[in-house]
Design a protein around this motif. Sequence first.
Motif, short mmCIF file in Angstrom:
data_model
loop_
_atom_site.label_atom_id
_atom_site.label_comp_id
_atom_site.label_asym_id
_atom_site.label_seq_id
_atom_site.Cartn_x
_atom_site.Cartn_y
_atom_site.Cartn_z
N LYS A 31 -21.92 -26.16 -3.25
CA LYS A 31 -22.04 -27.62 -3.26
C LYS A 31 -23.01 -28.12 -2.21
O LYS A 31 -23.78 -29.05 -2.44
CB LYS A 31 -20.67 -28.25 -3.07
N ALA A 32 -22.98 -27.50 -1.02
CA ALA A 32 -23.90 -27.92 0.05
C ALA A 32 -25.34 -27.65 -0.34
O ALA A 32 -26.22 -28.49 -0.12
CB ALA A 32 -23.54 -27.19 1.34
N ILE A 33 -25.61 -26.49 -0.91
CA ILE A 33 -26.98 -26.17 -1.32
C ILE A 33 -27.43 -27.11 -2.42
O ILE A 33 -28.57 -27.59 -2.41
CB ILE A 33 -27.06 -24.69 -1.75
N THR A 34 -26.56 -27.41 -3.35
CA THR A 34 -26.90 -28.35 -4.42
C THR A 34 -27.23 -29.73 -3.85
O THR A 34 -28.21 -30.36 -4.26
CB THR A 34 -25.74 -28.45 -5.42
N LEU A 35 -26.44 -30.17 -2.88
CA LEU A 35 -26.70 -31.47 -2.26
C LEU A 35 -28.04 -31.47 -1.53
O LEU A 35 -28.82 -32.43 -1.65
CB LEU A 35 -25.57 -31.81 -1.28
N ILE A 36 -28.32 -30.42 -0.79
CA ILE A 36 -29.59 -30.34 -0.05
C ILE A 36 -30.77 -30.36 -1.01
O ILE A 36 -31.76 -31.07 -0.78
CB ILE A 36 -29.61 -29.09 0.84
N LEU A 37 -30.69 -29.58 -2.08
CA LEU A 37 -31.80 -29.55 -3.04
C LEU A 37 -31.96 -30.89 -3.76
O LEU A 37 -33.08 -31.32 -4.02
CB LEU A 37 -31.57 -28.42 -4.05
N THR A 38 -30.86 -31.55 -4.04
CA THR A 38 -30.93 -32.87 -4.68
C THR A 38 -31.60 -33.89 -3.77
O THR A 38 -32.47 -34.65 -4.20
CB THR A 38 -29.52 -33.34 -5.08
#
Length: 72
Positions: A31-38
Motif C-alpha cells: 500500500k505504501a509503494i502504491t501511494l508513493i507511485l500514485t
Amino acid sequence: MTDIQARLAEINARAAPVIEEQARLIGALNKAITLILTVAAVGVLTVISFAPTEQQLKVDALINQEQIAWQK
C-alpha cells in the motif's frame, strides 16, 4: 499421532503468528509503494500540465517587452 506429526504441529503453531505478521507487513508495504507511485504520477502530470502555460507566459512576457521597447 506420531512424534513427527506432533513436532510439525508445534512448529506450525509457532510459525503461524510470524507468517501472519509477515503477510500484514507485506500488505502495508504494498500500500505504501502504491501511494508513493500514485503521488509521483500526479506530480509528474501536474508539472506536464504547467508546461504549456509556462510557454505561453514566456511568449506574453516577450511580447510585452517588445511593446515597451517600441513605446520609448
